[in-house]
Scaffold this motif. Structure first.
Motif, short mmCIF file in Angstrom:
data_model
loop_
_atom_site.label_atom_id
_atom_site.label_comp_id
_atom_site.label_asym_id
_atom_site.label_seq_id
_atom_site.Cartn_x
_atom_site.Cartn_y
_atom_site.Cartn_z
N ALA A 166 7.96 -47.06 30.86
CA ALA A 166 7.54 -47.56 29.58
C ALA A 166 6.52 -48.41 29.75
CB ALA A 166 8.92 -47.94 28.89
N VAL A 167 5.98 -48.61 28.63
CA VAL A 167 5.35 -49.75 28.26
C VAL A 167 6.27 -51.00 27.90
CG1 VAL A 167 3.27 -50.98 27.16
CG2 VAL A 167 3.15 -48.66 27.46
N GLY B 212 7.10 -41.25 23.19
CA GLY B 212 7.69 -40.37 22.23
C GLY B 212 9.16 -40.84 21.68
N LYS B 213 9.35 -42.14 22.16
CA LYS B 213 10.44 -42.81 21.96
C LYS B 213 10.38 -44.13 21.24
CE LYS B 213 13.06 -41.16 25.87
NZ LYS B 213 14.06 -41.72 26.92
N GLU B 214 11.26 -44.55 20.35
CA GLU B 214 11.32 -45.72 19.66
C GLU B 214 11.02 -46.91 20.63
OE1 GLU B 214 13.64 -44.38 15.54
OE2 GLU B 214 14.24 -46.18 16.69
#
Length: 125
Positions: free
Chosen positions: A92-93, A42-44
């Motif tokens: 995160a990835v 859901g994040k940039e």
């Protein structure tokens, strides 16, 4: 064919450490800047760190400075990201990428030409 392969991700408790690796193949990138970015659900995509061909004075994102260290081994065509004092917000990835040609700002994702598939980092609280 250029290929970047990340490894070293996994599940770690808050305060722990992980070391990510990104092995490049297809050509040598000893003179090319390389970077790490991350993307949480859901994040940039967010800039993590970047390093020039010389390996001197890597750049870091604000929240990573002092906790993360990027390095490279040009003989192995590999860059590393040592992550210490990990926080749940670091989940995160994580992607590595390489710059081909001219660049102006290594913190911008659009400066990079090739990307790896990513490795998942999960930090539990």
């Amino acid at each position: 064919q250029v290929q970047l392969v990340e490894s070293g991700g996994g599940l770690v408790q808050a305060g722990g450490s992980l070391r990510l690796s990104c092995a490049a193949s297809g050509r040598t990138f000893a003179m090319n800047p390389m970077g790490w970015f991350r993307q949480a659900p859901g994040k940039e995509r967010e800039f993590v760190a970047a390093i020039t061909g010389s390996g001197i004075n890597p750049l870091y994102g604000d929240s990573m400075r002092g906790r993360f260290t990027m390095s490279r081994d040009n003989a192995k065509n590999t860059v590393y990201l040592q992550m210490n004092s990990l926080k749940p917000d670091d989940t995160a990835v994580y992607y590595c990428a390489v710059v081909i040609g001219l660049y102006s700002d290594l913190s911008r994702a659009d400066q990079y030409s090739y990307w790896g598939q990513g490795t998942q980092v999960t930090v539990s609280s």
